[in-house]
Enzyme design. Structure first.
Site, PDB file in Angstrom:
ATOM      1  N   PHE A 255       0.607  -1.169   0.008  1.00 28.11           N
ATOM      2  CA  PHE A 255      -0.015  -0.113  -0.068  1.00 28.11           C
ATOM      3  C   PHE A 255       0.907   1.355   0.063  1.00 28.11           C
ATOM      4  CE2 PHE A 255       0.643  -0.145   4.526  1.00 28.11           C
ATOM      5  CZ  PHE A 255       0.862   1.042   4.903  1.00 28.11           C
TER       6      PHE A 255
ATOM      7  N   LYS B 116      -1.018  -6.774  -9.585  1.00 33.40           N
ATOM      8  CA  LYS B 116      -2.235  -6.939  -8.547  1.00 33.40           C
ATOM      9  C   LYS B 116      -1.642  -6.054  -7.414  1.00 33.40           C
ATOM     10  CE  LYS B 116      -2.919  -8.349  -4.894  1.00 33.40           C
ATOM     11  NZ  LYS B 116      -3.129  -7.476  -3.521  1.00 33.40           N
TER      12      LYS B 116
ATOM     13  N   GLU C  60      -4.831  -3.700  -2.220  1.00 33.14           N
ATOM     14  CA  GLU C  60      -6.299  -3.667  -2.102  1.00 33.14           C
ATOM     15  C   GLU C  60      -6.368  -2.396  -1.258  1.00 33.14           C
ATOM     16  OE1 GLU C  60      -4.496  -5.867  -0.711  1.00 33.14           O
ATOM     17  OE2 GLU C  60      -5.090  -6.747   1.207  1.00 33.14           O
TER      18      GLU C  60
ATOM     19  N   SER D 197       5.306  -6.935   3.451  1.00 36.11           N
ATOM     20  CA  SER D 197       5.887  -7.055   4.711  1.00 36.11           C
ATOM     21  C   SER D 197       6.701  -8.326   4.635  1.00 36.11           C
ATOM     22  CB  SER D 197       4.530  -7.323   5.769  1.00 36.11           C
ATOM     23  OG  SER D 197       3.855  -8.157   5.364  1.00 36.11           O
TER      24      SER D 197
ATOM     25  N   CYS E  13       9.678   1.575   3.996  1.00 31.53           N
ATOM     26  CA  CYS E  13      10.598   0.396   4.323  1.00 31.53           C
ATOM     27  C   CYS E  13      12.069   0.833   4.418  1.00 31.53           C
ATOM     28  CB  CYS E  13      10.755  -0.541   3.080  1.00 31.53           C
ATOM     29  SG  CYS E  13      11.609  -0.036   1.656  1.00 31.53           S
TER      30      CYS E  13
ATOM     31  N   GLU F 199       9.003  -4.551  12.849  1.00 34.03           N
ATOM     32  CA  GLU F 199       8.624  -3.348  12.132  1.00 34.03           C
ATOM     33  C   GLU F 199       7.637  -2.660  12.544  1.00 34.03           C
ATOM     34  OE1 GLU F 199       7.564  -3.992   7.994  1.00 34.03           O
ATOM     35  OE2 GLU F 199       9.068  -2.204   7.545  1.00 34.03           O
TER      36      GLU F 199
END
Ligand code: NAD
Length: 485
Positions: A151, A175, A178, A228, A283, A385
């Site tokens: 995201f 893809k 979402e 992740s 990240c 994280e």
């Protein structure tokens, strides 16, 4: 109020999903639902794969310099729609407009790189190796490739993948997350406008089921993933077990080391931008500060003051905001959970952003910059994280100890040292076990012509994303050995 439902692109046609499963897409600045995204199933994934498979032979045969003509047009369209794209990133993700602009620009730079593919995928020859024998190696595309994205960079991370894959002659299925699918749709609409042939680029929506269908589909040759660590590991293992090439970038825990000789103002600016930029949802965000004696006293109070002065608020409607919301309510609650736990373990929140009051957007997902001192090194906020605007502080006794602390992390994305000493910088550069390091640079993210070189649990695979490794990932080599009598 009705909101639009995201469409999918399969074989050149925009279409509604037939799965019946949908999720809301929200604007995190306000909490309002701005779209609905379908979660497609195996049969829709299969349709996209069949389209990409059918389009592959003609696209692979299209001369590289003809493929890049489409990418040149695409680059112009991305520039022409730059404002619209970065505003969309802000709307669905919550980055400030300045951060969104930077991220879209970084993505467009990958298209620039892909436009050079005729030069970049040229082969190699070695003549007269003995007895009139010549060697030649050529690069060939793989076939159908898929990209699964997170995201937090709705434009840049999809653009890390498909421009290079397509330029190399592959067909592609994207893809997107979402949680942020809208920018990806716009990116693909512009690629269609640039003239990409039907089936060469496809876009599907979904979550776990769609991803599993991609991972196990027999006609997909390669999977690019960013997300992740637990999911990245799963993608690598499942993709590899199904015979696919996989590049799988995971999460991170990045450290700053501040030496006593580092210039205070520059350090404060760099740490603030890294730890709190994009609300800490990067990240490459620095999330643990390791101070060496002499540095702690110099930087802690100015850092606290600068972080406290950051204006937090709705990025889509207020350009003066320095930091926006985090992505969702569950994510906000997860960050609160880490902070509550660290307090229980004895840490002190010397700047506590949990109670920020954003009057103009009471339903947004806000937490202001937070500094946690006196943390237990075994605490979740040091080892895991958090992915929020939270900086844990650990006081070290020496550079050696700071490097040792860094190297205990299972992750390996980024590490930064602030110093005026070439000796300290050299030791840091040689000894830290992570793939992207900054010497007086807060966010050492490589530009498109370098690969994004995460190590350890921050990357699973052999060939990293973008740069020369990215090109190697999307091509396979053939060596021809020739002798004419
Ligand atoms: P995520 O892992 O939750 O989701 C990433 C993608 O995987 C999404 O498309 C999602 O639909 C899919 N997915 C989620 N759970 C799945 C499951 N169980 N099985 C199959 N697919 C699944 O990540 P996120 O929250 O969207 O993104 C944030 C994470 O991404 C952070 O950990 C961040 O560090 C990481 N990230 C890494 C890099 C890098 O280059 N290393 C860059 C950006 C973000």
């Amino acid at each position: 109020m009705t909101v639009p439902t995201c469409k999918q692109l399969i074989n050149g046609k925009w279409q509604e999903s037939t799965s019946g499963n949908i999720l809301p897409v929200t604007n995190p600045s306000t909490g309002e639902t701005i779209a609905q995204v379908p979660l497609c199933d195996q049969s829709e994934v299969d349709k996209a794969v069949q389209a990409a498979l059918a389009a592959f032979p003609a696209w692979a045969k299209t001369p590289p310099q003809a493929r890049t003509q489409i990418l040149f047009r695409y680059k112009h369209l991305l520039d022409a729609h730059f404002d619209e794209l970065y505003r969309l990133v802000t709307r669905e993700h919550g980055k400030t407009l300045a951060e969104a602009k930077g991220s879209v620009r970084r993505g467009i730079e990958v298209v620039d790189l892909a436009c050079g593919i005729p030069m970049l995928i040229k082969g190699e020859t070695l003549s007269e190796t003995g007895g009139s024998v010549d060697y030649m190696s050529e690069r060939f595309p793989l076939g159908v490739c898929a990209g699964i994205t997170p995201f937090n960079f709705p434009a840049m991370i999809p653009l890390w993948m498909f421009p290079i894959a397509l330029a190399c002659g592959n067909t592609f299925i994207l893809k997107p997350s979402e949680q942020t699918p809208l920018t990806a749709i716009r990116l693909v609409e512009l690629l269609v406008e640039a003239g990409i042939p039907d089936g060469v680029m496809n876009l599907i929506h979904g979550a776990r089921d769609a991803v599993n269908a991609l991972l196990t589909h027999p006609h997909i040759r390669a999977i690019s993933f960013v997300g992740s660590t637990p999911v990245a590991r799963y993608i690598y293992q499942t993709g590899a077990a199904n015979g696919k090439r996989v590049q799988s970038a995971g999460g991170a825990k990045n450290h700053f080391i501040v030496m006593p000789d580092a210039p205070v103002d520059a350090v404060i600016e760099a740490i603030n931008a890294s730890a709190f930029g994009c609300a800490g949802e990067r990240c490459m965000a620095g999330s643990t500060l390791l101070t060496v004696p002499g540095a702690t006293e110099r930087i802690l109070e100015p850092l606290r003051e600068a972080a406290a002065a950051m204006k937090v608020g709705p990025t889509d409607s207020d350009e003066s905001v320095d930091m926006g919301p985090v992505i969702s309510k569950p994510h906000l609650e997860k960050i609160h959970g880490y902070l509550a736990q660290s307090e229980k373990e004895g840490a002190k929140l010397i700047l506590d952003g949990r109670h920020v009051n954003v009057e103009s957007a009471p339903n947004g997902y806000y937490i202001a910059p937070t500094l946690v001192d006196g943390v237990n090194p075994q605490s979740g906020i040091i080892k895991e994280e958090v992915f929020g605007p939270v900086l844990g502080i650990l006081r070290m006794n020496s550079l050696d100890e700071a490097i040792e602390q860094m190297n205990q992390s299972p992750f390996g994305n980024a590490g930064v040292i602030f110093t005026d000493s070439g000796k300290a910088a050299r030791q840091f550069r040689r000894e830290v076990r992570c793939g992207m390091i900054g010497i007086n640079v807060g966010v050492p993210a490589p530009m498109a012509s370098f690969s994004f070189t995460g190590w350890n649990d921050s990357f699973f695979g052999d060939l990293h994303i973008q740069g020369t490794e990215g090109i190697a990932f999307y091509t396979q080599q053939k060596v021809t050995i020739t002798r004419w009598f």
